[in-house]
Design an enzyme around this catalytic site. Structure first.
Site, PDB file in Angstrom:
ATOM      1  CD  GLU A 103      -2.861   1.398   0.373  1.00  0.00           C
ATOM      2  OE1 GLU A 103      -2.468   1.475  -0.804  1.00  0.00           O
ATOM      3  OE2 GLU A 103      -4.046   1.577   0.713  1.00  0.00           O
ATOM      4  CG  ASP A 107      -5.411   9.422   5.649  1.00  0.00           C
ATOM      5  OD1 ASP A 107      -4.567  10.198   6.098  1.00  0.00           O
ATOM      6  OD2 ASP A 107      -6.574   9.774   5.356  1.00  0.00           O
TER       7      ASP A 107
HETATM    8  P1  IMP Z   1      -7.279   5.039   4.477  1.00  0.00           P
HETATM    9  O1  IMP Z   1      -8.315   3.997   4.223  1.00  0.00           O
HETATM   10  O2  IMP Z   1      -7.879   6.301   5.029  1.00  0.00           O
HETATM   11  O3  IMP Z   1      -6.132   4.550   5.302  1.00  0.00           O
HETATM   12  O4  IMP Z   1      -6.861   5.493   3.045  1.00  0.00           O
HETATM   13  C1  IMP Z   1      -5.681   5.328   2.484  1.00  0.00           C
HETATM   14  C2  IMP Z   1      -5.775   5.872   1.069  1.00  0.00           C
HETATM   15  O5  IMP Z   1      -6.064   7.269   1.068  1.00  0.00           O
HETATM   16  C3  IMP Z   1      -4.441   5.740   0.405  1.00  0.00           C
HETATM   17  O6  IMP Z   1      -4.329   4.526  -0.283  1.00  0.00           O
HETATM   18  C4  IMP Z   1      -4.397   6.945  -0.517  1.00  0.00           C
HETATM   19  O7  IMP Z   1      -4.952   6.600  -1.768  1.00  0.00           O
HETATM   20  C5  IMP Z   1      -5.273   7.970   0.135  1.00  0.00           C
HETATM   21  N1  IMP Z   1      -4.458   9.000   0.844  1.00  0.00           N
HETATM   22  C6  IMP Z   1      -4.402   9.211   2.183  1.00  0.00           C
HETATM   23  N2  IMP Z   1      -3.572  10.211   2.490  1.00  0.00           N
HETATM   24  C7  IMP Z   1      -3.071  10.653   1.319  1.00  0.00           C
HETATM   25  C8  IMP Z   1      -2.119  11.699   0.975  1.00  0.00           C
HETATM   26  O8  IMP Z   1      -1.550  12.412   1.819  1.00  0.00           O
HETATM   27  N3  IMP Z   1      -1.862  11.846  -0.349  1.00  0.00           N
HETATM   28  C9  IMP Z   1      -2.448  11.076  -1.318  1.00  0.00           C
HETATM   29  N4  IMP Z   1      -3.324  10.105  -1.035  1.00  0.00           N
HETATM   30  C10 IMP Z   1      -3.643   9.891   0.269  1.00  0.00           C
HETATM   31 MG    MG Z   2      -4.294   4.146  -2.311  1.00  0.00          MG
END
Ligand code: IMP
Ligand code: MG
Length: 183
Positions: A103, A107
């Protein structure tokens, strides 16, 4: 001409720092999975992980297979939503397959916690995770990757596969996006 890098406020992680971290991760993967009889599948999450996957698979010495899944979480903005599978893993029998999810960034943690659970239910022999970046301050569900290259502050970053509104993925480093671009 407007260049991609004009959108970057500062470089957070350089190309050489990334190369070094990817080499070190590949070594840990080699050590961890050495001597297994099962297949090792590097499973990239589209599209953010493609650059990381391309570099990582070249550094790993043990035999690996690759595949991809696509999930949606972000749309075009900077705030997360719910997880939807857009492209599934079509392999049927995963009972002899160790899956390592590759991955770009963790986030909220929703994407990976959902996917780990999903792949275990699909019958994978084991499911582990590696991520290039981790933003722990933004966590909404409890999740820790098995291997993390860089822990970063709560800033929106682009490059090395990561986008904002589908742009800036081709930058060879991780940069902080200028605030004026998204606010
Ligand atoms: P999560 O499910 O919130 O952990 O999402 C993760 C996804 O959000 C990653 O695979 C990214 O595609 C996107 N994402 C989160 N933070 C960033 C960032 O700072 N820049 C670009 N994409 C991000
Ligand atoms: Mg992603």
């Amino acid at each position: 001409m407007i260049s991609n890098s004009d959108a970057v406020e500062r470089i957070l992680i350089s190309e050489s720092q990334i190369n070094e971290a990817v080499r070190s991760l590949a070594k840990k993967i080699d050590d961890y999975y050495a001597g297994r009889q099962s297949r090792l599948l590097l499973l990239g999450i589209l599209k953010g992980s493609v650059v990381f996957m391309g570099d990582l698979m070249k550094q790993v010495r043990i035999p690996v297979e690759i595949d991809f899944m696509k999930v949606s979480s972000y749309g075009s903005g900077t705030t997360g939503g719910s997880v939807n599978i857009i492209l599934d893993l079509l392999r049927k029998d995963l009972s002899e397959t160790d899956i390592l999810i590759v991955e770009d960034i963790i986030d909220s943690g929703k994407t990976l916690s959902y996917l780990v659970n999903y792949l275990k239910l699909k019958g994978a022999k084991s499911v582990r995770t590696c991520t290039l970046l981790d933003k722990p301050e933004r966590r909404e569900v409890d999740f820790t990757a098995d291997w993390t290259c860089f822990v970063i502050p709560n800033e929106f970053v682009v490059g090395y596969g990561l986008d904002y509104d589908e742009k800036y993925r081709a930058l060879p480093y991780i940069g902080v996006l200028k605030r004026e671009i998204y606010s």
